[in-house]
Scaffold this active site. Sequence first.
Site, PDB file in Angstrom:
ATOM      1  N   TYR A 249     -23.444   5.584  92.860  1.00 20.09           N
ATOM      2  CA  TYR A 249     -24.186   5.333  92.804  1.00 20.09           C
ATOM      3  C   TYR A 249     -25.444   4.518  93.698  1.00 20.09           C
ATOM      4  O   TYR A 249     -24.929   3.691  94.019  1.00 20.09           O
ATOM      5  CB  TYR A 249     -24.035   4.706  91.692  1.00 20.09           C
ATOM      6  N   ASP A 277     -25.924  12.714  87.312  1.00 23.84           N
ATOM      7  CA  ASP A 277     -25.642  12.432  85.883  1.00 23.84           C
ATOM      8  C   ASP A 277     -25.457  11.318  84.801  1.00 23.84           C
ATOM      9  O   ASP A 277     -25.630  11.030  83.565  1.00 23.84           O
ATOM     10  CB  ASP A 277     -24.789  13.410  85.222  1.00 23.84           C
ATOM     11  N   HIS A 368     -20.571  13.938  82.998  1.00 25.40           N
ATOM     12  CA  HIS A 368     -20.419  12.261  83.039  1.00 25.40           C
ATOM     13  C   HIS A 368     -18.715  12.364  81.583  1.00 25.40           C
ATOM     14  O   HIS A 368     -18.923  11.285  82.054  1.00 25.40           O
ATOM     15  CB  HIS A 368     -21.368  10.820  82.927  1.00 25.40           C
TER      16      HIS A 368
END
Length: 375
Positions: A249, A277, A368
Amino acid sequence: MNTDSSRHISLAELRKHDRKDDCWIAVHSKVWDVTEFLHEHSGGPEIILQNAGTNATEAFDEVYAPGIFEENLSEDRFKSFLEPSSDVAPPGATMEVGEARKQKRSASADEVAGPPQLHALISAAHFETVAGQELTPKTWAFYSSTATDLSTHRQNKALLRRIMIQPRILRDVSKVDFRRKILGHDSAAPFFTSPAAMAKLAPPDGELALARAAGAEDIIQCVSNNASYPLSSIVESVDPKQPFFLQLYVNSERHKTADLLQKAKALGIKAIFVTVDAPVPGKREADERIAAVDIQSAISGAASSNDKKGGGLGRLMGQYIDKALTWSDLAWIKETSELPIVLKGVQSVADAEMALTYDVDAIFLSNHGGRSLDT
């Protein structure tokens, strides 16, 4: 003040330092002055203060990776070793995860034996049922919850069931080999261990257990950016030849992402899976309804908390994610890491075609798990 490590500290002396302005804590026989750390700890001072002046080894083992103080405090914050006779956790010192685990099981004879052995779980559905029974309510809510009305999650499962296999007969199946290469690396099966945050919420050794299992089965583990153990601890816990991927991330504080990418390269990580996502945390209502436990990622530094909206670990621990990430940032990620880049979260043909123009090495089709957006 110079530390005299030859002088042991008694539990009685330790208990004198239980205030916000004078806070000591013992973990694995080491006594630390964490007064300054209270203000730096991203999970808030309450997590530390509730164990101030105690031997909180059991409490910290439940939610933190080993070495948290060694990595975050200067040497002069180490006061000395705890007196051997005091090296037991006091009653009530465990945090919510440990207490919930203990309270989860009743005193019935059937449950005293604990969960069934792994080999006794005969299907994925069976595994899920047992997990729902054995995990704490908060852990189960975090792992199983999906976004909003669960529509995307339900459609994911329905679409998977529509994939049909057309059997061919009279083929020699006496020897079947599932081995494949994934991004150029050998795997005993055409899949890998997907990243899942805070694995320590389930088994205490979390991602370390996943690494051992991946090594034993000769498959690749993709480590979560929100893992509960440091990346180095996970990678160095197994054979140096065992390959790993890292899920990323991108942090809004870009220098933190740069540091992580450089560390990943130094540790021999084979590829970076850039998560695209989940630009904002999903609204996972089951996760929000149960108060968050005290836990912090050893990689991202994200910590749990509770607010007026609830205690959703996914939402509250995802605040650091850069919401301004765009296609043009992929070149920076690749240049910084010098590793293959996989886009994790492509959901349309148009974006798959865009990925080709931005020189990514692979795409990962994902929404996700229906945990981010609900459509």
